[in-house]
Design a protein around this motif. Structure first.
Motif, PDB file in Angstrom:
ATOM      1  N   ASP A   1       1.734   4.970  -1.638  1.00 23.23           N
ATOM      2  CA  ASP A   1       0.819   5.981  -2.177  1.00 23.23           C
ATOM      3  C   ASP A   1       0.916   6.016  -3.703  1.00 23.23           C
ATOM      4  OD1 ASP A   1       2.915   7.825  -3.027  1.00 23.23           O
ATOM      5  OD2 ASP A   1       3.119   8.413  -0.927  1.00 23.23           O
TER       6      ASP A   1
ATOM      7  N   LYS B   1       0.374  12.591  -2.869  1.00 19.18           N
ATOM      8  CA  LYS B   1       0.823  11.823  -1.716  1.00 19.18           C
ATOM      9  C   LYS B   1      -0.101  12.058  -0.511  1.00 19.18           C
ATOM     10  CE  LYS B   1       5.669  11.001  -1.602  1.00 19.18           C
ATOM     11  NZ  LYS B   1       5.388   9.641  -1.418  1.00 19.18           N
TER      12      LYS B   1
ATOM     13  N   THR C   1      -3.504   1.658  -4.114  1.00 28.48           N
ATOM     14  CA  THR C   1      -2.503   2.433  -3.392  1.00 28.48           C
ATOM     15  C   THR C   1      -3.088   2.806  -2.033  1.00 28.48           C
ATOM     16  OG1 THR C   1      -3.210   4.614  -4.152  1.00 28.48           O
ATOM     17  CG2 THR C   1      -1.696   3.394  -5.597  1.00 28.48           C
ATOM     18  N   SER C   2      -2.270   3.370  -1.187  1.00 31.39           N
ATOM     19  CA  SER C   2      -2.756   3.752   0.146  1.00 31.39           C
ATOM     20  C   SER C   2      -3.723   4.922   0.091  1.00 31.39           C
ATOM     21  CB  SER C   2      -1.569   4.110   1.055  1.00 31.39           C
ATOM     22  OG  SER C   2      -0.899   5.254   0.536  1.00 31.39           O
ATOM     23  N   ASN C   3      -3.696   5.693  -0.987  1.00 27.26           N
ATOM     24  CA  ASN C   3      -4.563   6.879  -1.072  1.00 27.26           C
ATOM     25  C   ASN C   3      -5.413   6.888  -2.341  1.00 27.26           C
ATOM     26  OD1 ASN C   3      -2.336   7.370  -2.709  1.00 27.26           O
ATOM     27  ND2 ASN C   3      -2.221   9.543  -2.207  1.00 27.26           N
TER      28      ASN C   3
ATOM     29  N   GLN D   1       0.813  -1.202   0.000  1.00 25.49           N
ATOM     30  CA  GLN D   1       0.000   0.000   0.000  1.00 25.49           C
ATOM     31  C   GLN D   1       0.853   1.261   0.000  1.00 25.49           C
ATOM     32  OE1 GLN D   1      -3.661   0.284  -0.115  1.00 25.49           O
ATOM     33  NE2 GLN D   1      -3.119  -1.658  -1.037  1.00 25.49           N
TER      34      GLN D   1
ATOM     35  N   ASP E   1      -3.855  12.314   1.620  1.00 31.08           N
ATOM     36  CA  ASP E   1      -4.798  11.253   1.969  1.00 31.08           C
ATOM     37  C   ASP E   1      -5.746  10.848   0.844  1.00 31.08           C
ATOM     38  OD1 ASP E   1      -3.704  11.083   4.475  1.00 31.08           O
ATOM     39  OD2 ASP E   1      -5.240  12.307   5.435  1.00 31.08           O
TER      40      ASP E   1
END
Length: 169
Positions: A34, A62, A153-155, A32, A64
């Motif tokens: 970004d 990058k 991805t994380s966001n 995960q 949230d």
């Protein structure tokens, strides 16, 4: 009919997995990073990453989010007329570059399952709308074909496209 639906859903899942593997993502393993770090790690988006840096959008991508990014490959940028990328990367063309890049981004996280079988106009961060058509054998974003979907991805999520999208403005 039941067999056909099961067969086509299995083919779609295999195609998606192969597409993700081809772009060197480790999203199937649950990594995960970004959006920016994921794009960098694949090695297939060097021009996009350079453009994001030149446009000062790294911090935004990058953050949230979540965001949905239609990411053109290096080959997609190479298909632009000679000198286009170099011209856009010049500091005096930053506003135009920002406009083009934000045309590739939607607020929120839109996965392929959310649009399967649909056609719609989808708003971009740039302010215009993209024609999203997932009713045929290929998913199209305007004139770009999605060649890799649901890179998590994380966001947000990245969908890999084969053409640079240009806003009409």
């Amino acid at each position: 009919m039941k067999f056909y639906k099961l067969f086509t859903s299995k083919i779609a899942a295999i195609t998606l997995a192969l597409g993700l593997a081809a772009f060197g993502t480790n999203s199937l393993a649950g990594s995960q990073a970004d959006i920016v770090d994921t794009a960098v790690s694949t090695g297939k988006f060097n021009t996009l990453v350079a453009a994001v840096k030149a446009a000062d959008l790294v911090g935004t991508l990058k953050s949230d989010g979540p965001f949905t990014v239609f990411a053109p490959t290096d080959a997609a940028f190479d298909a632009l007329p000679a000198g286009t990328v170099e011209m856009l990367l010049k500091p005096e063309n930053k506003d135009k570059l920002v406009q083009i890049l934000t045309y590739h981004v939607m607020a929120g996280k839109v996965l392929s399952k959310d649009i399967a079988g649909k056609e719609m106009m989808a708003p971009t961060v740039e302010g215009s709308k993209l024609n999203v058509n997932a009713t045929g054998s290929a998913v199209m974003i305007n004139n770009a074909k999605v060649v890799g979907a649901d890179v998590m991805t994380s966001n947000g999520v990245i969908h890999v496209i084969d053409t640079v999208l240009l806003p009409k403005k």
